[in-house]
Enzyme design. Structure first.
Site, PDB file in Angstrom:
ATOM      1  N   ASN A   6      27.259 -82.950 -27.874  1.00  0.00           N
ATOM      2  CA  ASN A   6      28.717 -82.927 -27.808  1.00  0.00           C
ATOM      3  C   ASN A   6      29.128 -81.816 -26.838  1.00  0.00           C
ATOM      4  O   ASN A   6      29.015 -80.640 -27.161  1.00  0.00           O
ATOM      5  CB  ASN A   6      29.289 -82.676 -29.213  1.00  0.00           C
ATOM      6  CG  ASN A   6      30.804 -82.572 -29.215  1.00  0.00           C
ATOM      7  OD1 ASN A   6      31.461 -82.852 -28.214  1.00  0.00           O
ATOM      8  ND2 ASN A   6      31.374 -82.162 -30.345  1.00  0.00           N
ATOM      9  N   PHE A   7      29.610 -82.215 -25.662  1.00  0.00           N
ATOM     10  CA  PHE A   7      29.964 -81.220 -24.638  1.00  0.00           C
ATOM     11  C   PHE A   7      31.271 -80.491 -24.953  1.00  0.00           C
ATOM     12  O   PHE A   7      31.581 -79.482 -24.345  1.00  0.00           O
ATOM     13  CB  PHE A   7      30.133 -81.897 -23.270  1.00  0.00           C
ATOM     14  CG  PHE A   7      28.849 -82.314 -22.602  1.00  0.00           C
ATOM     15  CD1 PHE A   7      27.616 -82.139 -23.204  1.00  0.00           C
ATOM     16  CD2 PHE A   7      28.880 -82.878 -21.327  1.00  0.00           C
ATOM     17  CE1 PHE A   7      26.440 -82.526 -22.578  1.00  0.00           C
ATOM     18  CE2 PHE A   7      27.710 -83.256 -20.682  1.00  0.00           C
ATOM     19  CZ  PHE A   7      26.498 -83.094 -21.304  1.00  0.00           C
ATOM     20  N   LYS A   8      32.094 -81.048 -25.840  1.00  0.00           N
ATOM     21  CA  LYS A   8      33.433 -80.493 -26.109  1.00  0.00           C
ATOM     22  C   LYS A   8      34.177 -80.364 -24.771  1.00  0.00           C
ATOM     23  O   LYS A   8      34.072 -81.274 -23.960  1.00  0.00           O
ATOM     24  CB  LYS A   8      33.307 -79.172 -26.869  1.00  0.00           C
ATOM     25  CG  LYS A   8      32.407 -79.352 -28.106  1.00  0.00           C
ATOM     26  CD  LYS A   8      32.331 -78.152 -28.994  1.00  0.00           C
ATOM     27  CE  LYS A   8      31.400 -78.445 -30.179  1.00  0.00           C
ATOM     28  NZ  LYS A   8      31.324 -77.375 -31.143  1.00  0.00           N
ATOM     29  N   HIS A  84      35.847 -84.723 -35.875  1.00  0.00           N
ATOM     30  CA  HIS A  84      35.193 -83.430 -35.640  1.00  0.00           C
ATOM     31  C   HIS A  84      36.092 -82.317 -36.182  1.00  0.00           C
ATOM     32  O   HIS A  84      37.331 -82.389 -36.048  1.00  0.00           O
ATOM     33  CB  HIS A  84      34.921 -83.231 -34.148  1.00  0.00           C
ATOM     34  CG  HIS A  84      33.997 -82.080 -33.899  1.00  0.00           C
ATOM     35  ND1 HIS A  84      34.424 -80.781 -33.952  1.00  0.00           N
ATOM     36  CD2 HIS A  84      32.666 -82.036 -33.655  1.00  0.00           C
ATOM     37  CE1 HIS A  84      33.388 -79.974 -33.730  1.00  0.00           C
ATOM     38  NE2 HIS A  84      32.316 -80.717 -33.545  1.00  0.00           N
ATOM     39  N   GLU A 153      28.593 -81.250 -40.490  1.00  0.00           N
ATOM     40  CA  GLU A 153      28.632 -80.005 -39.723  1.00  0.00           C
ATOM     41  C   GLU A 153      29.441 -78.958 -40.489  1.00  0.00           C
ATOM     42  O   GLU A 153      30.685 -78.980 -40.442  1.00  0.00           O
ATOM     43  CB  GLU A 153      29.309 -80.238 -38.364  1.00  0.00           C
ATOM     44  CG  GLU A 153      28.652 -81.289 -37.505  1.00  0.00           C
ATOM     45  CD  GLU A 153      29.106 -81.185 -36.051  1.00  0.00           C
ATOM     46  OE1 GLU A 153      28.278 -80.810 -35.223  1.00  0.00           O
ATOM     47  OE2 GLU A 153      30.278 -81.444 -35.763  1.00  0.00           O
ATOM     48  N   GLY A 159      29.070 -73.124 -33.608  1.00  0.00           N
ATOM     49  CA  GLY A 159      29.305 -72.170 -32.523  1.00  0.00           C
ATOM     50  C   GLY A 159      29.193 -70.714 -32.945  1.00  0.00           C
ATOM     51  O   GLY A 159      29.634 -69.823 -32.233  1.00  0.00           O
ATOM     52  N   SER A 189      24.956 -74.942 -34.788  1.00  0.00           N
ATOM     53  CA  SER A 189      23.985 -74.001 -34.230  1.00  0.00           C
ATOM     54  C   SER A 189      22.542 -74.516 -34.232  1.00  0.00           C
ATOM     55  O   SER A 189      21.611 -73.754 -34.476  1.00  0.00           O
ATOM     56  CB  SER A 189      24.094 -72.651 -34.938  1.00  0.00           C
ATOM     57  OG  SER A 189      25.394 -72.113 -34.765  1.00  0.00           O
TER      58      SER A 189
HETATM   59  P1  13P Z   1      27.209 -75.789 -31.914  1.00  0.00           P
HETATM   60  O1  13P Z   1      25.877 -76.496 -31.714  1.00  0.00           O
HETATM   61  O2  13P Z   1      27.677 -75.078 -30.690  1.00  0.00           O
HETATM   62  O3  13P Z   1      27.212 -74.955 -33.147  1.00  0.00           O
HETATM   63  O4  13P Z   1      28.293 -76.961 -32.151  1.00  0.00           O
HETATM   64  C1  13P Z   1      28.049 -77.903 -33.111  1.00  0.00           C
HETATM   65  C2  13P Z   1      29.068 -78.979 -32.975  1.00  0.00           C
HETATM   66  O5  13P Z   1      30.221 -78.782 -33.298  1.00  0.00           O
HETATM   67  C3  13P Z   1      28.642 -80.289 -32.451  1.00  0.00           C
HETATM   68  O6  13P Z   1      29.611 -81.249 -32.629  1.00  0.00           O
END
Ligand code: 13P
Length: 227
Positions: A6-8, A84, A153, A159, A189
């Site tokens: 997921n690149f966000k 999300h 999640e 993050g 993470s």
């Molecule tokens: P991180 O891997 O940066 O913790 O993010 C997880 C996430 O939200 C994936 O959708």
């Protein structure tokens, strides 16, 4: 295993193209999905599936700033992330809104990755509060939908560099697995250093990766760990 990136709000159209070329050239028996930002959507050649991080429950219409099915169809996108925590918390998407999206994209036969996860204060309240919270997040969602994947999640692990412990993931995934037969991803993470331990958990069918997926070599290195 499913490896979903997921690149966000990271990467551009140009860097996503380079990323996809490299990732598609890498051969693996694992299933790999990438969710780039909307401006980078395209039909990429190869086995890596591309999905959208969000879209509105509409074919088209007057929804300023949103994408509808018409825009996804142009790039043959058939996969969507819904719910999300960043969209729930930062954008303010409500359960009703998510249910509407779910129903719409289910009708379109999309592969839906439906995301759930609790904030720290709920986790600290204990197991019963956690179960209740996750139950509520799944309310009104057709858990028997054949193209459904659930991503668990925990918000406090996203993050932050703070991964849930193996026991915490196991307990939550085992509970969730009593509710549906869909594949269940863990996110929060996930990185090269912990992928092996996380993948060992029987109720983990894959991972949804943010930060550690942004560098294609790092993402490939993670997949390599499960050779
Ligand atoms: P991180 O891997 O940066 O913790 O993010 C997880 C996430 O939200 C994936 O959708």
């Amino acid at each position: 295993m499913i490896f979903a990136a997921n690149f966000k709000s990271n990467h551009t159209r140009k860097t996503t193209k380079e990323y996809m070329q490299k990732l598609n050239a890498y051969k693996t028996e694992h299933t790999v999905w990438v969710f780039p930002p909307a401006t980078a959507l395209d039909e990429f050649k190869g086995s890596v599936r591309v999905g959208v991080q969000n879209a509105f429950a509409t074919h088209n219409g007057a929804y300023t700033g949103e994408l509808g099915l018409e825009q996804l169809d142009e790039f043959n996108i058939k996969t969507i992330l819904i719910g999300h925590s960043e969209r729930r918390l930062i954008i303010g998407e409500t359960l009703g809104w998510l249910q509407e999206k779910f129903n719409f994209y289910q009708e379109q036969n999309f592969n839906i990755v439906f995301c759930i996860g609790e904030p720290l204060e709920i986790r600290e309240e204990g197991v019963e509060a956690l179960k209740r919270y996750l139950d509520e997040q799944l309310e009104g969602i057709d858990l028997s939908y054949k193209n459904l994947t659930i991503a668990y999640e925990p918000i406090w692990a996203i993050g932050t560099g703070k991964t849930a412990s193996i026991e915490e993931i196991e307990l939550t995934h085992n509970y969730l697995k009593t509710k549906f037969n869909s594949p269940l991803l863990y996110g929060g993470s996930v990185k090269v250093d912990n992928i092996k331990d996380i993948a060992k958990i029987k109720s983990v069918d894959g991972v949804l990766v943010g930060s550690a997926s942004l560098d294609v070599d790092n993402f490939i290195q993670m997949i390599e760990k499960l050779k």
